[in-house]
Structure formats: structure tokens, C-alpha cells
Design a protein around this motif. Structure first.
Motif, PDB file in Angstrom:
ATOM      1  N   HIS A  70       2.283  13.734  10.287  1.00 27.37           N
ATOM      2  CA  HIS A  70       1.396  12.995  11.309  1.00 27.37           C
ATOM      3  C   HIS A  70       1.227  13.966  12.397  1.00 27.37           C
ATOM      4  CE1 HIS A  70       2.004   9.675   8.858  1.00 27.37           C
ATOM      5  NE2 HIS A  70       1.066   8.993   9.323  1.00 27.37           N
ATOM      6  N   ARG A  71       1.681  15.224  12.415  1.00 29.75           N
ATOM      7  CA  ARG A  71       1.260  16.178  13.627  1.00 29.75           C
ATOM      8  C   ARG A  71      -0.060  16.845  13.314  1.00 29.75           C
ATOM      9  NH1 ARG A  71       5.718  17.535  16.577  1.00 29.75           N
ATOM     10  NH2 ARG A  71       4.206  18.123  18.004  1.00 29.75           N
ATOM     11  N   TRP A  72      -0.431  17.389  14.237  1.00 33.42           N
ATOM     12  CA  TRP A  72      -1.911  18.147  14.091  1.00 33.42           C
ATOM     13  C   TRP A  72      -1.929  19.011  13.187  1.00 33.42           C
ATOM     14  CZ3 TRP A  72       1.181  19.621  18.307  1.00 33.42           C
ATOM     15  CH2 TRP A  72       1.374  21.051  18.541  1.00 33.42           C
ATOM     16  N   ASP A  73      -3.085  19.073  12.462  1.00 25.21           N
ATOM     17  CA  ASP A  73      -3.307  19.856  11.226  1.00 25.21           C
ATOM     18  C   ASP A  73      -2.877  21.297  11.139  1.00 25.21           C
ATOM     19  OD1 ASP A  73      -4.442  17.254  10.443  1.00 25.21           O
ATOM     20  OD2 ASP A  73      -6.611  18.025  10.340  1.00 25.21           O
ATOM     21  N   LYS A 102       3.046  21.877   8.389  1.00 25.51           N
ATOM     22  CA  LYS A 102       3.677  20.788   8.470  1.00 25.51           C
ATOM     23  C   LYS A 102       3.885  19.955   7.089  1.00 25.51           C
ATOM     24  CE  LYS A 102      -0.746  18.079   9.657  1.00 25.51           C
ATOM     25  NZ  LYS A 102      -0.596  16.939   8.537  1.00 25.51           N
ATOM     26  N   ASP A 103       2.765  20.140   6.207  1.00 19.20           N
ATOM     27  CA  ASP A 103       2.976  19.339   5.276  1.00 19.20           C
ATOM     28  C   ASP A 103       3.882  19.954   4.032  1.00 19.20           C
ATOM     29  OD1 ASP A 103       1.210  17.303   5.443  1.00 19.20           O
ATOM     30  OD2 ASP A 103      -0.734  18.395   4.971  1.00 19.20           O
ATOM     31  N   PRO A 104       3.985  21.331   3.929  1.00 18.63           N
ATOM     32  CA  PRO A 104       5.240  21.669   3.455  1.00 18.63           C
ATOM     33  C   PRO A 104       6.452  21.447   3.755  1.00 18.63           C
ATOM     34  CG  PRO A 104       3.328  23.405   3.404  1.00 18.63           C
ATOM     35  CD  PRO A 104       2.917  22.347   4.222  1.00 18.63           C
ATOM     36  N   VAL A 105       6.723  21.576   5.104  1.00 19.06           N
ATOM     37  CA  VAL A 105       7.977  21.030   5.448  1.00 19.06           C
ATOM     38  C   VAL A 105       8.168  19.541   4.937  1.00 19.06           C
ATOM     39  CG1 VAL A 105       9.229  20.454   7.715  1.00 19.06           C
ATOM     40  CG2 VAL A 105       7.745  22.563   7.547  1.00 19.06           C
ATOM     41  N   ALA A 106       7.358  18.699   5.180  1.00 17.63           N
ATOM     42  CA  ALA A 106       7.546  17.379   4.840  1.00 17.63           C
ATOM     43  C   ALA A 106       7.781  17.280   3.330  1.00 17.63           C
ATOM     44  CB  ALA A 106       6.344  16.213   4.912  1.00 17.63           C
ATOM     45  N   TYR A 181      -2.971  13.900  18.188  1.00 15.73           N
ATOM     46  CA  TYR A 181      -4.114  14.663  17.985  1.00 15.73           C
ATOM     47  C   TYR A 181      -3.999  15.339  16.469  1.00 15.73           C
ATOM     48  CZ  TYR A 181      -6.579  19.233  18.243  1.00 15.73           C
ATOM     49  OH  TYR A 181      -7.193  20.121  18.006  1.00 15.73           O
ATOM     50  N   ARG A 182      -5.287  15.327  16.073  1.00 16.73           N
ATOM     51  CA  ARG A 182      -5.304  15.846  14.620  1.00 16.73           C
ATOM     52  C   ARG A 182      -5.835  17.387  14.567  1.00 16.73           C
ATOM     53  NH1 ARG A 182      -1.517  13.272  14.590  1.00 16.73           N
ATOM     54  NH2 ARG A 182      -1.147  11.352  13.358  1.00 16.73           N
ATOM     55  N   ASN A 183      -7.318  17.136  15.007  1.00 16.40           N
ATOM     56  CA  ASN A 183      -8.121  18.562  14.865  1.00 16.40           C
ATOM     57  C   ASN A 183      -9.202  18.327  15.816  1.00 16.40           C
ATOM     58  OD1 ASN A 183     -10.371  17.297  13.460  1.00 16.40           O
ATOM     59  ND2 ASN A 183      -8.717  17.427  11.764  1.00 16.40           N
ATOM     60  N   PRO A 184      -9.999  19.320  16.041  1.00 19.22           N
ATOM     61  CA  PRO A 184     -11.165  19.164  17.143  1.00 19.22           C
ATOM     62  C   PRO A 184     -12.051  18.206  16.659  1.00 19.22           C
ATOM     63  CG  PRO A 184     -10.566  21.531  16.510  1.00 19.22           C
ATOM     64  CD  PRO A 184      -9.768  20.797  15.787  1.00 19.22           C
ATOM     65  N   ASP A 185     -12.298  18.212  15.159  1.00 17.03           N
ATOM     66  CA  ASP A 185     -13.575  17.128  14.750  1.00 17.03           C
ATOM     67  C   ASP A 185     -12.968  15.704  15.095  1.00 17.03           C
ATOM     68  OD1 ASP A 185     -14.833  19.388  14.039  1.00 17.03           O
ATOM     69  OD2 ASP A 185     -14.086  19.423  11.827  1.00 17.03           O
ATOM     70  N   ALA A 186     -11.791  15.614  15.252  1.00 16.93           N
ATOM     71  CA  ALA A 186     -11.401  14.099  15.463  1.00 16.93           C
ATOM     72  C   ALA A 186     -11.765  13.596  16.916  1.00 16.93           C
ATOM     73  CB  ALA A 186      -9.821  14.051  15.013  1.00 16.93           C
ATOM     74  N   GLN A 203      -1.030  25.535  22.024  1.00 17.04           N
ATOM     75  CA  GLN A 203      -1.409  25.930  20.779  1.00 17.04           C
ATOM     76  C   GLN A 203      -2.926  24.838  20.648  1.00 17.04           C
ATOM     77  OE1 GLN A 203       1.196  25.082  17.488  1.00 17.04           O
ATOM     78  NE2 GLN A 203       2.760  26.277  18.418  1.00 17.04           N
ATOM     79  N   ILE A 204      -2.723  23.717  21.116  1.00 16.97           N
ATOM     80  CA  ILE A 204      -3.888  22.779  20.937  1.00 16.97           C
ATOM     81  C   ILE A 204      -5.109  23.309  22.042  1.00 16.97           C
ATOM     82  CG2 ILE A 204      -4.890  20.406  21.685  1.00 16.97           C
ATOM     83  CD1 ILE A 204      -2.112  19.469  20.797  1.00 16.97           C
TER      84      ILE A 204
END
Length: 395
Positions: A70-73, A102-106, A181-186, A203-204
Motif C-alpha cells: 500500500h505504499r506508492w507505486d 514494494k511488491d517484490p518485498v511483500a 499517495y500512489r502515483n501522479p495520475d491518482a 521522492q514524491i
């Protein structure tokens, strides 16, 4: 163990919990409960299993690694793969050049639990912790657990924090904490004000600057370190120079623990992509914000609060464990016999809250727990006993 149990951490946690209930109906007192199924909780769980203790890991999320997912993309670790493994299993990926997202860590955390068959109960957010005559009682929405010892491994990132000034913005202003926050498009179109001068804020802000005007409000200036030096990763140097061994009770450690370091970027790099730097934000009124130097920014439409987190230990009903919101401990060991904390920022060293470096603190606490167990309880062969110490590869 069935195929379903080995592949579904939720069912495995449930079945393990049922097995404990069946085999310990006459004695529901576990040797230990670990609160939190992130990297810190899983690291100490690995050691507790090697000690042959009967324990359960309680994870509030619906899946392992949910905090990471659930962190940013575009989030990436600052540490390359060779420094991201938990005890007994290296993180997959080429060394030195792979910075996991983030996803490979999860995914890694899920694989880790499966590989070592760790007893994890999902959807088990702890709501209370009290002392009893035999140790501790841990309450969740659906169950109660009795244990001789407790490890609180909920980590330093618990409750997203936004400063009081956020209340002064009008409802039409979109406000998002970095945790959401997820990404600029959101985000809605148009300029964005990012508040917070830590790694998340930098970073953001850099990512958003690729599609819109960005202002970045920062308070204290943080030291900025490059990701790589002389062809080597920063952490390679920190390890070789023994800086990651500096303890919080040393003079250097006390100084370093009071400051956050910005890694992999700097103000010059953000200037090049058009980010405008602003001083600390002190006040907001409607759609206008005022900064510490008296300057203002009008027509604010979107604000990203990269202002960190606050801890929440209100569920711990044990006097002297937490004072003024801070854990009272020495290297994770509290003055309450059998109560420990793990994964805190600078719990012992800079690496205490980092994925690949929490193991040293986990091993230390597991030794404390095992020693306390041997001194206060009869030896028992528990259902969580370690099966096969040669499983270090996780295969």
C-alpha cells in the motif's frame, strides 16, 4: 502439511492456530506472542522457532506484506538486494545492482512465512495488552491469547501524521498523506504542494515534477548522501566503515539518531526538474499557505503531506511500558519482565528498523526470550518447533 496450507498464509495461520488450540487445550498459555507480521516480527519468529518455542505472530492486515503493497507505486528500497534478506533466506535478485520495489518485498515476506512454516494469524489486529498472573493477555477483535512473553513488532510507521495547519485548508483542497499517495495520475491535475523534507517528500516531489509544477516545503535541512560512491552502493561503504554498528548510546549514534538522511537525491537534482523549494509551512487559510519566512503560496489545490508518522501504543495497558508516547527500553528490553519491542528506529543501531538489518536485534531479543523461558517455564516440545535447520535457502 497440505498444499493448501503451504500456499495460503491465511489458512496456514488459521490451521496453525487450531492446531495449537487442539494440542494445548489444557494449557492455552503460549510461550510468546509476536504483535506484528512485518519484517521485524517475522525475523524474531524465525529465531523463536529455532528455539522450539510455542508462539503465534498476530498480523493486523489481511495479507502478509500489506503495508509494503500500500505504499506508492514507484517506491524503491535504498538498499540493494544483498542487504534485504531476513535470517535464513537471502532476498532474490542480483547483488549490488537490484533495488527492490514494494511488491517484490511483500512477495518475499509471503514466501518467507511459507518456507519456514511460521505460525501467523492474519486479520488479527491487537486491541489490548495487559499483564496477568501468568504473563500477558493479548486481545484482538475475535480472540484472546495468553502468553508468557510478548514482542511488540509494530514498527515505527503506525499513524500517518499531518500538522495542525492542515485543518486550515478548505474542503476543496485535495489533501493526501504519503501513506495514501500512489502515483501522479491518482491526483487531480494542476500544481502540487509537497510538505516534508525527508526521503518520502523528496521522492514524491521528484516524481510529480515530471507532469506538473511542484513546490516542496521543508523544515530542517537533512544531510544528503548519494546512492553510490566510487562504483559501490552507499550501504557497502557504511558496512565497511562499520558505521552501521554505531549504537544509539554512543556520542556519534546520539547525534545521527536525531537526523534523517536523504539518500539518492538532492536539492540540485530536484531543481533541475523544476521543483521550487519553500521553507517550513506554518499556517494555512482556505487555499493560501504561509511559510516560516513570511512568504505565501496562493490557489493551493493539492497537498501531499510527507510529514511522517506517530506511534500509537494506547492499546498497551501496562504502566511504565510507554511514557509520553515513547517506549521505555534498552535495546528492546523493557523493565517489565517478558515484554520486548522490536523494529524501532534506532532501537540499537541505524539498521534496527531496516529490512535487511533487523536480524541482529531479533536474534538478541530471541536469546533474551529463550533465557527467560528456560528460567521460568518447563521445557516443552511445541507445535511451532523448528523443522529442519538446513532450510536456510528457503527452497
Amino acid at each position: 502439511m497440505s498444499a493448501a496450507a503451504s500456499n495460503d498464509p491465511i489458512e496456514r495461520g488459521r490451521s496453525t492456530h487450531e492446531e495449537i488450540d487442539q494440542n494445548a487445550s489444557a494449557d492455552r498459555l503460549l510461550d510468546a506472542v509476536v504483535v506484528g507480521g512485518g519484517q521485524a516480527g517475522l525475523a524474531v519468529a524465525w529465531h523463536l522457532k529455532r528455539e522450539g518455542l510455542r508462539f503465534m505472530v498476530l498480523e493486523g492486515g489481511s495479507e502478509l506484506g500489506h503495508t509494503w503493497r500500500h505504499r506508492w507505486d514507484s517506491l524503491k528500497l535504498f538498499t540493494p538486494a544483498q542487504y534485504d534478506g531476513l535470517p535464513g533466506m537471502p532476498f532474490p535478485g542480483p547483488a549490488d545492482t537490484t533495488y527492490p520495489t514494494k511488491d517484490p518485498v511483500a512477495d518475499y515476506l509471503q514466501t518467507y512465512v511459507t518456507a519456514f512454516d511460521l505460525p501467523v494469524r492474519l486479520n488479527a489486529r491487537v486491541t489490548s495488552l495487559i499483564r496477568t498472573d501468568h504473563g500477558f493477555e493479548v486481545g484482538t477483535a475475535d480472540d484472546t491469547f495468553q502468553a508468557r512473553q510478548i514482542v511488540v513488532a509494530t514498527g515505527p510507521f503506525q499513524v500517518p501524521f499531518a500538522p495542525p495547519a492542515a485543518q486550515g485548508l478548505e474542503p476543496a483542497v485535495t489533501q493526501v498523506h504519503s501513506a495514501s499517495y500512489r502515483n501522479p495520475d491518482a491526483l487531480p491535475g494542476g500544481p502540487v504542494l509537497v510538505v516534508g523534507g525527508g526521503n518520502s517528500g523528496f521522492q514524491i516531489a521528484e516524481e510529480l515534477a515530471g507532469t506538473r509544477q511542484v513546490d516542496l516545503s521543508i523544515g530542517e535541512r537533512a544531510p544528503m548522501l548519494p546512492q553510490r560512491l566510487a562504483g559501490r552502493d552507499l550501504f557497502w561503504w557504511l558496512i565497511r566503515l562499520r558505521l552501521l554498528r554505531v549504537t544509539v548510546d554512543s556520542r556519534l549514534g546520539r547525534r545521527a539518531s536525531r537526523r534523517e538522511f536523504i539518500i539518492g537525491t538532492n536539492k540540485r537534482r530536484l531543481h533541475k526538474v523544476g521543483v521550487r523549494f519553500r521553507p517550513r509551512l506554518v499556517e494555512a487559510d482556505g487555499r493560501t499557505v504561509r511559510f516560516a519566512n513570511g512568504s505565501t503560496l496562493d490557489a493551493v489545490g493539492v497537498v501531499v503531506w510527507a510529514t511522517g508518522y506517530r506511534t500509537d501504543y494506547t492499546w498497551i495497558h501496562i504502566p511504565a511500558a510507554v511514557e509520553h508516547g515513547r517506549v521505555v527500553h534498552r535495546r528492546g528490553v523493557t523493565e517489565i519482565p517478558g515484554l520486548y519491542f522490536l523494529g524501532l528506529s534506532w532501537q540499537h543501531t541505524r539498521g534496527s528498523a531496516l529490512l535487511g538489518f533487523v536480524n541482529k536485534d531479533a536474534a538478541y531479543l530471541a536469546d533474551q526470550i529463550a533465557t527467560h523461558h528456560r528460567a521460568s517455564a518447563p521445557a516443552k516440545a511445541g507445535v511451532a518447533g523448528f523443522q529442519g535447520r538446513g532450510a536456510g535457502s528457503g527452497s
